[in-house]
Design a protein around this motif. Structure first.
Motif, short mmCIF file in Angstrom:
data_model
loop_
_atom_site.label_atom_id
_atom_site.label_comp_id
_atom_site.label_asym_id
_atom_site.label_seq_id
_atom_site.Cartn_x
_atom_site.Cartn_y
_atom_site.Cartn_z
N ILE A 1 38.47 41.68 34.14
CA ILE A 1 39.64 42.01 34.95
C ILE A 1 39.45 41.50 36.38
N LEU A 2 38.23 41.70 36.90
CA LEU A 2 37.93 41.22 38.24
C LEU A 2 38.12 39.71 38.31
N GLY A 3 37.58 39.02 37.30
CA GLY A 3 37.67 37.57 37.29
C GLY A 3 39.12 37.10 37.22
N LEU A 4 39.90 37.81 36.45
CA LEU A 4 41.32 37.45 36.33
C LEU A 4 42.00 37.51 37.68
N ALA A 5 41.81 38.62 38.38
CA ALA A 5 42.52 38.80 39.64
C ALA A 5 41.97 37.90 40.74
N VAL A 6 40.66 37.75 40.79
CA VAL A 6 40.07 37.04 41.92
C VAL A 6 39.97 35.53 41.65
N PHE A 7 39.35 35.16 40.53
CA PHE A 7 39.07 33.74 40.32
C PHE A 7 40.28 33.00 39.77
N VAL A 8 40.94 33.61 38.78
CA VAL A 8 42.07 32.92 38.17
C VAL A 8 43.26 32.88 39.11
N ARG A 9 43.53 34.02 39.70
CA ARG A 9 44.74 34.08 40.51
C ARG A 9 44.48 33.79 41.98
N TRP A 10 43.67 34.62 42.62
CA TRP A 10 43.52 34.52 44.07
C TRP A 10 42.89 33.18 44.48
N PHE A 11 41.80 32.81 43.82
CA PHE A 11 41.16 31.53 44.12
C PHE A 11 41.92 30.38 43.49
N ASN A 12 42.90 30.71 42.71
CA ASN A 12 43.77 29.71 42.09
C ASN A 12 43.03 28.73 41.19
N LEU A 13 42.01 29.19 40.53
CA LEU A 13 41.29 28.29 39.65
C LEU A 13 41.93 28.18 38.28
N GLY A 14 42.93 29.03 38.05
CA GLY A 14 43.57 28.99 36.74
C GLY A 14 42.63 29.44 35.64
N GLN A 15 43.06 29.24 34.42
CA GLN A 15 42.26 29.72 33.30
C GLN A 15 41.23 28.66 32.95
N SER A 16 40.34 28.41 33.89
CA SER A 16 39.43 27.28 33.77
C SER A 16 38.02 27.74 33.43
N VAL A 17 37.23 26.77 33.00
CA VAL A 17 35.85 27.08 32.64
C VAL A 17 35.08 27.53 33.87
#
Lengths: 253, 369, 294
Positions: free
Chosen positions: C132-148
């Motif tokens: 959940i943390l990764g979803l909110a921070v890395f995928v969304r906030w950092f805008n990395l998308g659903q990336s490796v």
């Protein structure tokens, strides 16, 4: 009585506190160049603590605090701007239990030089230091062997060589032979006698006979106080203080 | 080595290092040394720490005290800066762990607070229908909580007795060789990926259950419970065993000397003494069971169901989060926010249990001397 | 003084029954311990029987497909390798640096103890929360998308506490006499750490890191939340690409009702377990080799 030489280490009204309790109280002592000075006293009297002040190893003990001065060649070691690293470069230490690094004999002796940016020939330095520590002949053809394969006495001489390799002016020894057998002890006591020509040595020992054999001057500490300090033969044959005499004659200790 | 030479060497060494380090605060009080040092940085010939080999060596003068400069014992700037930088970098690395916790709490609270603007807290906590993806929507989390607890309790029924019995056996009875084999095997149990356990639950355990209880649904809580229980046996066994090992020999010997059998020593002397560790292990194991995801996602089902019947299909908090994430997520929608609301609930529950476990471990630890 | 007769009346030791009960219970305890062992064995045998027939080079080298006969784990395997590399690259330095700071640099006080307690707590947080943390921070906030990359960063945070704790233990096991000797020679703190402490602690640190990474390879839940794909017919070519992973693939196959896909899942599990076993054996070998040297 031998002529006095220039003082190299001096403490002035030194107090050392661990937390709230004072391990060393109001100690003022002068150590002259090229002398061997012994600190003796019963367990817990503060002799090791006092020794560790001289090369600022007490800095590593959390909660340790000092008041007063420790002078090295006239400069207060605890003064503003003094870096303990530099202090330890000039004042070496050998510990009670031999603690060589788990590396080769060569690397042990070379370590101090390496970290201090030595620009000369390490091989020569290592040989010179091992000779000074009377260990060269025993290890000269196996310098790459691990230091931990040496006997206890050899390891301690290795530690001495390691300390000498950075060419300190003063060598502090904290009960260097208490973990060793009598033969190894004797070798190291001979070593101390020879090193005296080039270095000033301060040795803490709980063995009074050792102090009598090895040192020029002796300081007797008891419960943090410096009870008496003087020429070794005078301390042991004609002590001025009653407490000194009681300790020497074994009434307590 | 003459005093004077040594003195000179010393200063040269210090000054040389400083000059090499780029700092210009060479010992100004002794200009000869200063110039030499600047010349020597990297130059030859010099021996050892930069002691001059050449004109100055033969001088062998006896230095008087007045001419001796006090040794300079301050640290070279370059080294000081270097050490500070390293310390700062290491501290920043440590900061990541702090940020992680802040991040978890922040993220969960932030999105959950948005959620709770749409859905009343009371409805969430006490509602009995969970259907955020259906029409009409309903946001009562109790079915998910029930699912999680049902599975966890079932897992506890499996793991607590077996784990404790294993711990007793390994700690009090097993000969060293047997222990050396069995203990690592139990550790392997802990290392099996949960998706593998999920497979096992669905394809092996469930058919067996269905043979004995034909009413069992394909997805059911019991199957997941059993396998989650197997998975957490090592948690109970390991911690309980540590607690029992910490009981000193002297205590055991005292009991033996009174004529106790091995069983009595174990159950009546060692176990009570180790009780705080055992209870802590129970709580920690249940916390693991509640937080478990894949086994329940695979084997327990995807239909929220407020029930106490383990043969039925249920959905746990964790399985729900997985289900939602696999679908289409429109960021910012209420459905998206349910991830965080449920996640927050899960986090709080496991946090409380973890803290409780540590508290019990510390507070009630037996003092033996 | 009581007579033997009186003693027999006062105490009734029932030695025989107690002895028998003790033995019975001992057998029970052993049986309980074996439950775990037996379950593990049953699990392995079941999976082995189900899946081993399907293991083949084709299986490893094919992409997933709707048709069970043609499906393979290539994209899952490559995704897992990508994740492994990136996670190792992030977590190893961060973990060691934190452990060094905590053990060698931090002043002993409440700040250090709080950080320590925090790390211990993080180790017990359910893995899905990290997702959940990764979803909110890395995928969304950092805008990395659903990336490796997002997946790897999430996994890094997940295993970081474990690496830190095991590295701290390794560092702590270096005797303080070594440090004292080093400082007494005028070494700085970093010189002591980098030239004496770390070399001695490195085997333990490496073992701990490898074991932590092997755990990361088996993780599924956080990756699902972060957006690992269930169906990906190609391998990632860069860190910002979408990805899948071995456990995700297995999960996907298990979730299908057709039994052919269960066979695939079993085969996938065997590959996963092979990877894990290699890792663990490597870690154990490393530990043995280095403890012999010292």
């Amino acid at each position: 009585m031998p002529p006095t030489t220039a003082p190299v280490v001096e403490t002035r009204d030194l107090y050392v506190y661990y937390g709230k309790s004072a391990a060393v109280k109001s100690v003022s002592i002068t150590i002259e160049t090229n002398r061997v000075v012994a600190f003796i006293g019963p367990s817990g009297c503060g002799k090791s603590t006092l020794l560790r002040c001289i090369n600022r190893m007490n800095d590593l003990v959390p909660g340790a605090r000092i008041e007063g001065e420790v002078l090295f060649q006239g400069l207060n070691l605890y003064g503003h701007g003094v870096d303990p690293i530099e202090v330890r470069r000039r004042i070496g230490m050998v510990f009670q239990k031999p603690n060589p690094f788990p590396k080769s004999i060569f690397e042990n002796v070379a370590f101090g030089a390496r970290i201090n940016g030595y620009k000369g020939d390490l091989g020569e330095l290592v040989e010179k230091s091992l000779r000074q520590a009377a260990l060269w002949d025993e290890v000269k053809d196996r310098l790459n062997v691990g230091a931990l394969s040496l006997s206890g006495g050899q390891q301690q001489r290795l530690c001495i060589a390691r300390a000498l390799a950075i060419e300190p002016e003063v060598l502090l020894m904290d009960e260097p032979t208490s973990a060793l057998d009598p033969i190894a002890t004797q070798k190291i006591e001979e070593l101390i006698y020879n090193l005296k020509q080039d270095y000033t040595i301060v040795i803490v020992t709980h063995n009074m006979q050792q102090a009598a054999r090895v040192s020029d001057q002796t300081a007797f500490l008891y419960m943090g106080d410096l009870v008496e300090f003087g020429q070794t033969d005078q301390i042991f044959t004609n002590p001025r203080e009653e407490r000194t005499e009681s300790y020497i004659t074994g009434r307590f200790g | 080595m003459q005093d004077k030479d040594r003195e000179h060497t010393e200063k040269l060494f210090t000054s040389t290092r400083r000059a090499a380090g780029g700092s210009r605060d060479v010992d100004a009080s002794d200009p000869i040394i200063g110039e030499e040092a600047l010349g020597r940085a990297g130059a030859e010939p010099s021996d050892a720490f930069g002691s001059p080999v050449g004109p100055l060596t033969g001088v062998g003068m006896i230095a008087t005290e007045a001419a001796l400069q006090p040794p300079s014992l301050s640290s070279p700037t370059r080294r000081r800066v270097q050490e500070s930088v390293i310390g700062a970098v290491l501290f920043l690395a440590t900061g990541v762990s702090v940020l992680t916790t802040l991040g978890i709490i922040g993220v969960l609270l932030y999105e959950a607070s948005s959620f709770f603007r749409h859905v009343a807290l009371g409805e969430f906590l006490f509602g009995t229908r969970w259907a955020p993806l259906l029409v009409p929507q309903s946001f009562g989390v109790l079915p998910l909580l029930a699912g999680s607890f049902l599975v966890a309790v079932g897992a506890a029924i499996v793991a607590l007795p077996i784990g404790l019995a294993s711990a007793i056996y390994l700690s009090e009875y097993a000969p060293a060789r047997v222990r050396g084999i069995l203990k690592p095997v139990l550790e392997v149990l802990a290392g099996v990926p949960t998706v593998v356990y999920g497979f096992f639950a669905l394809t092996f355990i469930t058919p067996i259950l269905q043979r004995f209880w034909p009413d069992t649904q394909v997805f059911n809580a019991m199957s997941a419970s059993i396998v989650v229980g197997i998975m957490i046996i090592p948690v109970v066994a390991s911690l309980s065993e540590d607690a029992m090992n910490a009981v000193p020999r002297a205590l055991r010997e005292g009991a033996y000397a009174l004529g106790a059998t091995k069983l009595e020593v174990s159950l009546r002397t060692v176990l009570p003494a180790a009780l705080s560790g055992v209870v802590a292990s129970f709580i920690l194991a249940m916390s693991r069971a509640i937080g478990e995801t894949m086994i329940v996602a695979i084997a327990a089902g995807a239909t929220p169901n407020l029930t106490a019947n383990p043969m039925e299909s249920v959905q746990t908090m964790t399985a729900y989060i997985v289900q939602v994430s696999m679908g289409e997520l429109s960021f910012g929608s209420v459905e998206y926010q349910t991830i965080f609301a449920v996640g927050l609930t899960l986090f709080v529950i496991t946090l409380v249990m973890n803290v409780l476990s540590i508290f019990i471990l510390r507070r009630f630890r037996e003092v033996y001397e | 003084m009581i007579s033997p007769q009186q003693r027999r009346e006062r105490f009734s030791p029932r030695q025989k029954q107690r002895g028998r009960a003790a033995m019975a219970l001992q057998a029970l305890f052993l049986a309980a311990t074996l439950v775990g062992v037996v379950s593990l064995a049953v699990l392995f045998v079941d999976i082995l029987i189900t899946g081993v027939g399907h293991i083949s080079w084709d299986f490893i080298n094919s992409f997933p497909s709707r048709f069970a006969e043609r499906a393979g784990i290539k994209s899952g395997l490559s995704g897992s390798l990508w994740l492994l590399g990136l996670t190792a690259a992030f977590s190893f330095p961060l973990g060691i640096a934190t452990a060094i700071w905590l053990e060698e640099y931090a002043p002993r006080g409440w700040a250090m103890r709080t950080i320590q307690a925090n790390i211990a707590n993080l180790a017990a947080v359910p893995s899905i929360v990290y997702g959940i943390l990764g979803l909110a921070v890395f995928v969304r906030w950092f805008n990395l998308g659903q990336s490796v990359l997002a997946g790897a960063m999430t996994l890094t945070l997940l295993i970081l506490p474990v690496i830190i704790i095991s590295s701290q233990e390794a560092i702590r096991s270096v005797p303080s006499s070594i440090r004292l000797a080093s400082y007494a020679l005028g070494a700085t703190r970093w010189q002591t750490v980098s030239r004496q402490v770390l070399p001695m602690a490195l085997p333990g640190i490496m073992t701990g890191t490898i074991l932590a990474l092997s755990r990361a390879i088996g993780e599924t839940a956080p990756l699902i939340i972060v957006g690992a794909l269930a169906y990906m017919p190609f391998t990632p070519s860069g860190p910002l690409d979408e990805f899948t992973a071995l456990p995700i693939q297995i999960f996907n196959w298990v979730s299908r009702p057709q039994p052919e896909f269960h066979v695939l899942a079993a085969a996938g599990i065997l590959v996963l377990m092979a990877v894990l076993m290699t890792f663990n054996l490597f870690a154990i070998m490393l530990r043995n080799r280095f403890s012999k040297r010292l």
